[in-house]
Write a protein that holds these residues in place. Structure first.
Motif, PDB file in Angstrom:
ATOM      1  N   UNK A   1     -26.910  38.122 -25.667  1.00 13.07           N
ATOM      2  CA  UNK A   1     -26.650  38.538 -27.049  1.00 13.07           C
ATOM      3  C   UNK A   1     -26.753  40.049 -27.188  1.00 13.07           C
ATOM      4  N   UNK A   2     -25.724  40.637 -27.786  1.00  9.97           N
ATOM      5  CA  UNK A   2     -25.795  42.041 -28.199  1.00  9.97           C
ATOM      6  C   UNK A   2     -26.237  42.027 -29.661  1.00  9.97           C
ATOM      7  N   UNK A   3     -27.303  42.726 -29.943  1.00 12.73           N
ATOM      8  CA  UNK A   3     -27.914  42.707 -31.277  1.00 12.73           C
ATOM      9  C   UNK A   3     -27.653  44.030 -31.973  1.00 12.73           C
ATOM     10  N   UNK A   4     -27.016  43.980 -33.157  1.00  5.31           N
ATOM     11  CA  UNK A   4     -26.597  45.214 -33.830  1.00  5.31           C
ATOM     12  C   UNK A   4     -26.859  45.151 -35.333  1.00  5.31           C
TER      13      UNK A   4
ATOM     14  N   UNK B   1     -15.842  47.316 -35.286  1.00  4.30           N
ATOM     15  CA  UNK B   1     -17.125  47.053 -34.625  1.00  4.30           C
ATOM     16  C   UNK B   1     -16.913  46.547 -33.204  1.00  4.30           C
ATOM     17  N   UNK B   2     -16.009  45.599 -33.033  1.00  3.75           N
ATOM     18  CA  UNK B   2     -15.761  45.042 -31.698  1.00  3.75           C
ATOM     19  C   UNK B   2     -15.250  46.112 -30.739  1.00  3.75           C
ATOM     20  N   UNK B   3     -14.440  47.032 -31.244  1.00  7.76           N
ATOM     21  CA  UNK B   3     -13.945  48.117 -30.412  1.00  7.76           C
ATOM     22  C   UNK B   3     -15.050  49.062 -29.989  1.00  7.76           C
TER      23      UNK B   3
ATOM     24  N   UNK C   1     -17.721  46.756 -27.479  1.00  6.06           N
ATOM     25  CA  UNK C   1     -17.156  46.444 -26.163  1.00  6.06           C
ATOM     26  C   UNK C   1     -17.992  45.386 -25.445  1.00  6.06           C
ATOM     27  N   UNK C   2     -17.982  44.180 -25.993  1.00  2.54           N
ATOM     28  CA  UNK C   2     -18.791  43.096 -25.458  1.00  2.54           C
ATOM     29  C   UNK C   2     -18.417  42.742 -24.026  1.00  2.54           C
TER      30      UNK C   2
END
Length: 264
Positions: A194-197, A127-129, A132-133
């Motif tokens: 915030x990135x909301x997913x 997910x983090x990949x 890409x925060x």
């Protein structure tokens, strides 16, 4: 001996989202395991009805899919759910499978996404990949939530993020209590962006309404609390690395069959 794989999904009324997730996984399985036929079943009766109303191509219930497999001469089968949790849907699926098990020479079962410690670690990094925060940006993952004991999986994922050094990852659900707790943690962290997913295999209509709508949603709650919010509205099933994890679970179920044959 003819072999078959059955993908079981809760389904979605948004057929485009279904194509990007479950159907895409089916195609990858067919490419990987050329000597196995791959079928799809929808476990939710109401969703199945809506999907069939919208599509010219029929979708099957679990019972109908098993009937089709037997009609096609499938003798050895493996079932792989696209569920995230070992929750109520998975329990119901296992009960249905038990009704058909004796009709196959072998019927194996793959596990949902969050079934072992390594699953949490792999899912987190995948997910983090994908996300890409940006610098000084937190990630808020929002799952469906359940009254089942498997609800602990959400906090297990957040704890995994903490132990893996990703202190900017938070996990909540669509339940109000979970939302309040996640908001408190986010406030204490000091992040303002915030990135909301969605933490869902398919990000369908209800996910978008409850998570990213302009009112009565996670997005609106965060914005009212003063956060700069950027929705990232894709289902986990749209991420190739996540689909690969389901294929790993499927492969494990197939390998278990091989081990049984070797030991028999």
């Amino acid at each position: 001996m003819k072999k078959g794989i059955l993908l079981i999904s809760v389904g979605t009324s948004q057929l485009e989202a279904f194509e990007k997730t479950t159907r895409c996984l089916q195609k990858e399985i067919e490419e990987r395991f050329e000597d196995w036929n791959c079928y799809i079943a929808i476990s939710g009766a109401q969703i199945l009805k809506k999907m069939n109303e919208k599509s010219e191509m029929p979708y099957f219930s679990v019972a109908e899919a098993f009937a089709q497999m037997l009609s096609d001469g499938i003798e050895e089968a493996v079932v792989q759910p696209t569920y995230l949790l070992n929750g109520m849907e998975n329990d119901n699926m296992l009960e249905q499978i038990e009704l058909h098990k004796a009709r196959f020479q072998y019927l194996g079962i793959g596990k949902p996404l969050f079934s072992a410690k390594e699953d949490y670690i792999k899912t987190l990094h995948t997910i983090l990949g994908e996300v890409n925060l940006k610098e000084e940006e937190a990630l808020m993952l929002v799952g469906h939530g359940t009254n089942h004991l498997s609800n602990s999986a959400y906090q297990n994922l957040e704890y995994t993020a903490y132990t893996q050094g990703a202190r900017n990852v938070f996990v909540g659900t669509m339940e109000e209590k979970s939302q309040r707790m996640a908001l408190r943690k986010l406030t204490a962290s000091g992040y303002k962006r915030v990135r909301l997913m969605p933490l869902l295999f398919v990000a369908g209509y209800h996910a978008k309404k409850d998570i990213a709508a302009d009112s009565n949603s996670w997005k609106s709650v965060l914005e009212k609390a003063g956060y700069e919010v950027e929705p990232f509205m894709i289902g986990l099933g749209e991420i190739k690395g996540i689909r690969e994890l389901f294929i790993e679970h499927l492969q494990k179920a197939r390998s278990d069959r091989n081990s049984e044959c070797e030991n028999s």
